[in-house]
Design a protein around this motif. Sequence first.
Motif, PDB file in Angstrom:
ATOM      1  N   UNK A 101       0.879  -1.272  -0.005  1.00  0.00           N
ATOM      2  CA  UNK A 101      -0.120  -0.028   0.173  1.00  0.00           C
ATOM      3  C   UNK A 101       0.917   1.290  -0.110  1.00  0.00           C
ATOM      4  N   UNK A 102       2.070   1.132   0.336  1.00  0.00           N
ATOM      5  CA  UNK A 102       2.936   2.424   0.420  1.00  0.00           C
ATOM      6  C   UNK A 102       3.449   3.019  -0.723  1.00  0.00           C
ATOM      7  N   UNK A 103       2.939   2.427  -1.904  1.00  0.00           N
ATOM      8  CA  UNK A 103       3.359   3.142  -3.340  1.00  0.00           C
ATOM      9  C   UNK A 103       2.083   3.158  -4.180  1.00  0.00           C
ATOM     10  N   UNK A 104       0.914   3.076  -3.280  1.00  0.00           N
ATOM     11  CA  UNK A 104      -0.535   3.323  -4.336  1.00  0.00           C
ATOM     12  C   UNK A 104      -0.566   4.584  -4.532  1.00  0.00           C
ATOM     13  N   UNK A 105      -1.220   4.935  -5.433  1.00  0.00           N
ATOM     14  CA  UNK A 105      -1.711   6.666  -5.628  1.00  0.00           C
ATOM     15  C   UNK A 105      -2.421   7.147  -4.470  1.00  0.00           C
ATOM     16  N   UNK A 106      -3.142   6.351  -3.755  1.00  0.00           N
ATOM     17  CA  UNK A 106      -4.024   6.682  -2.766  1.00  0.00           C
ATOM     18  C   UNK A 106      -2.916   7.159  -1.553  1.00  0.00           C
ATOM     19  N   UNK A 107      -2.163   6.562  -1.243  1.00  0.00           N
ATOM     20  CA  UNK A 107      -1.037   6.606  -0.046  1.00  0.00           C
ATOM     21  C   UNK A 107      -0.160   7.961  -0.680  1.00  0.00           C
ATOM     22  N   UNK A 108       0.512   7.933  -1.867  1.00  0.00           N
ATOM     23  CA  UNK A 108       1.176   8.804  -2.151  1.00  0.00           C
ATOM     24  C   UNK A 108       0.528  10.220  -2.335  1.00  0.00           C
ATOM     25  N   UNK A 109      -0.698  10.282  -2.850  1.00  0.00           N
ATOM     26  CA  UNK A 109      -1.493  11.457  -2.941  1.00  0.00           C
ATOM     27  C   UNK A 109      -1.922  12.065  -1.589  1.00  0.00           C
ATOM     28  N   UNK A 110      -2.311  11.179  -0.553  1.00  0.00           N
ATOM     29  CA  UNK A 110      -2.805  11.614   0.806  1.00  0.00           C
ATOM     30  C   UNK A 110      -1.708  12.053   1.498  1.00  0.00           C
ATOM     31  N   UNK A 111      -0.409  11.624   1.502  1.00  0.00           N
ATOM     32  CA  UNK A 111       0.743  12.179   2.066  1.00  0.00           C
ATOM     33  C   UNK A 111       1.711  12.358   0.848  1.00  0.00           C
ATOM     34  N   UNK A 112       1.724  13.710   0.662  1.00  0.00           N
ATOM     35  CA  UNK A 112       2.256  14.077  -0.709  1.00  0.00           C
ATOM     36  C   UNK A 112       3.863  14.429  -0.490  1.00  0.00           C
ATOM     37  N   UNK A 113       4.367  14.332   0.538  1.00  0.00           N
ATOM     38  CA  UNK A 113       5.768  14.792   0.450  1.00  0.00           C
ATOM     39  C   UNK A 113       6.636  13.474   1.199  1.00  0.00           C
ATOM     40  N   UNK A 114       8.099  13.303   1.120  1.00  0.00           N
ATOM     41  CA  UNK A 114       8.665  12.531   1.787  1.00  0.00           C
ATOM     42  C   UNK A 114       8.414  12.346   3.272  1.00  0.00           C
ATOM     43  N   UNK A 115       8.480  13.498   3.791  1.00  0.00           N
ATOM     44  CA  UNK A 115       8.216  13.688   5.442  1.00  0.00           C
ATOM     45  C   UNK A 115       6.868  13.275   5.761  1.00  0.00           C
ATOM     46  N   UNK A 116       5.861  13.736   5.170  1.00  0.00           N
ATOM     47  CA  UNK A 116       4.565  13.024   5.390  1.00  0.00           C
ATOM     48  C   UNK A 116       4.576  11.814   5.136  1.00  0.00           C
ATOM     49  N   UNK A 117       5.125  11.087   4.308  1.00  0.00           N
ATOM     50  CA  UNK A 117       5.030   9.803   4.338  1.00  0.00           C
ATOM     51  C   UNK A 117       5.825   9.035   5.407  1.00  0.00           C
ATOM     52  N   UNK A 118       6.974   9.474   5.598  1.00  0.00           N
ATOM     53  CA  UNK A 118       7.567   9.026   6.913  1.00  0.00           C
ATOM     54  C   UNK A 118       6.682   9.003   8.101  1.00  0.00           C
ATOM     55  N   UNK A 119       6.092  10.126   8.536  1.00  0.00           N
ATOM     56  CA  UNK A 119       5.520  10.530   9.542  1.00  0.00           C
ATOM     57  C   UNK A 119       4.168   9.308   9.510  1.00  0.00           C
ATOM     58  N   UNK A 120       3.592   9.377   8.486  1.00  0.00           N
ATOM     59  CA  UNK A 120       2.435   8.236   8.630  1.00  0.00           C
ATOM     60  C   UNK A 120       2.880   6.840   8.758  1.00  0.00           C
ATOM     61  N   UNK A 121       4.098   6.432   8.268  1.00  0.00           N
ATOM     62  CA  UNK A 121       4.550   4.783   8.373  1.00  0.00           C
ATOM     63  C   UNK A 121       5.111   4.905   9.788  1.00  0.00           C
ATOM     64  N   UNK A 122       5.518   5.784  10.444  1.00  0.00           N
ATOM     65  CA  UNK A 122       5.980   5.669  11.809  1.00  0.00           C
ATOM     66  C   UNK A 122       4.716   5.511  12.738  1.00  0.00           C
ATOM     67  N   UNK A 123       3.637   6.589  12.546  1.00  0.00           N
ATOM     68  CA  UNK A 123       2.555   6.591  13.284  1.00  0.00           C
ATOM     69  C   UNK A 123       1.817   5.291  13.148  1.00  0.00           C
ATOM     70  N   UNK A 124       1.698   4.930  11.830  1.00  0.00           N
ATOM     71  CA  UNK A 124       0.587   3.749  11.560  1.00  0.00           C
ATOM     72  C   UNK A 124       1.243   2.360  11.952  1.00  0.00           C
ATOM     73  N   UNK A 125       2.297   2.243  11.489  1.00  0.00           N
ATOM     74  CA  UNK A 125       3.098   0.925  11.688  1.00  0.00           C
ATOM     75  C   UNK A 125       4.241   0.721  12.864  1.00  0.00           C
ATOM     76  N   UNK A 126       4.501   1.769  13.427  1.00  0.00           N
ATOM     77  CA  UNK A 126       5.571   1.696  14.357  1.00  0.00           C
ATOM     78  C   UNK A 126       5.160   2.204  15.625  1.00  0.00           C
ATOM     79  N   UNK A 127       3.591   2.708  15.632  1.00  0.00           N
ATOM     80  CA  UNK A 127       3.145   3.355  17.046  1.00  0.00           C
ATOM     81  C   UNK A 127       4.193   4.378  17.395  1.00  0.00           C
ATOM     82  N   UNK A 128       4.998   5.452  16.692  1.00  0.00           N
ATOM     83  CA  UNK A 128       5.796   6.422  16.928  1.00  0.00           C
ATOM     84  C   UNK A 128       5.462   7.636  16.422  1.00  0.00           C
ATOM     85  N   UNK A 129       5.745   8.669  17.258  1.00  0.00           N
ATOM     86  CA  UNK A 129       5.541  10.005  16.569  1.00  0.00           C
ATOM     87  C   UNK A 129       6.683  10.724  16.755  1.00  0.00           C
ATOM     88  N   UNK A 130       6.840  11.778  16.161  1.00  0.00           N
ATOM     89  CA  UNK A 130       8.080  12.732  16.334  1.00  0.00           C
ATOM     90  C   UNK A 130       7.881  13.830  17.044  1.00  0.00           C
TER      91      UNK A 130
END
Length: 315
Positions: A101-130
């Motif tokens: 799901x990490x390279x689907x258009x839905x994910x890439x458009x919803x989280x439009x920058x590299x930083x946003x994608x990292x933040x979502x990955x950490x929060x959703x799959x690692x339960x961590x926040x910055x």
Amino acid sequence: MRRCGVADTYANTYNERTDAFNMEPELIADSVVRNDEPYYNILTTRRSFVNGTLSEFYRERQGVGIFNVTAPAPLETVPAIAYNQPGTWQEYTRSAFHSGVLTTPSFLYRFPTQRARVNEFYEAFLCKTFVPSKDPLPPPEDPSHRDNNLARRAGCNYCHATIEPTGAHWGRFDERNSLFLSPERYPRFDPKCQTCALNGDTSCGGECGAYVMQAFDEDAANSLGMLKTYLYRTSSEEPNIEGGPALLVQRMMQTGDMERCTVKRIWNEFLGRAMTVQEQQLYLDSLSKNFASNHHSLKSLIETLVMTDAYRRID
């Protein structure tokens, strides 16, 4: 994944495509769980699905200017489904650069920058926040306040020393769209772009938008003509770009954080609340290890969780 201000003449088509893009990651996740595959295949599998809406979008090359999306596979391998069959979905295999799901258009458009994608990955799959550091900042005259590299800038480096190199795993996926910057078309370094930059032609005929074209600091001056995603990356971080999100998942799987996060989320789903500190001490490690030893089977995790005393005490 919605866009405001779309003209009425395009609204229906736009909404149909949006709905289809948003359904795709759900179908990927559903197929992994139903087949009782390792749960984290949702983040790495090349399997995906198209309906009539997406089939026509990819095969007829429609939608440029509304959605900028790289075809997920050679067009002859994308199932041919009539546009008037939005409810018909067929499975197919995407190209090697895709990762769940990490390279689907839905994910890439919803989280439009590299930083946003990292933040979502950490929060959703690692339960961590910055969270910013509470340490005092250096005095205002310190040059680190003006460093363009956020991984080094005072006040930013506490989080961005992790965010920037991790975001590089999406370095081959353009920001604010869903385009894949293939190495064949977008090499790490383009001498033509460097020549244009050195001559002050920052547009270079519109061909170098993905490249460093201005020397706004010493690092950039030494990187003219280089693909932007490589700017500020160290030699040890550059493999993240070519390894993509799949490499990130592979690395995170070695820490145990993904298993613990999944246990917490499934616990919250089934018990309707987060784990208490005492419950984490009693159950978190054992459930996580059991989850890992059972090939990350979500079915097995759920079966084990509902047999715990904590779950069976629910009124």
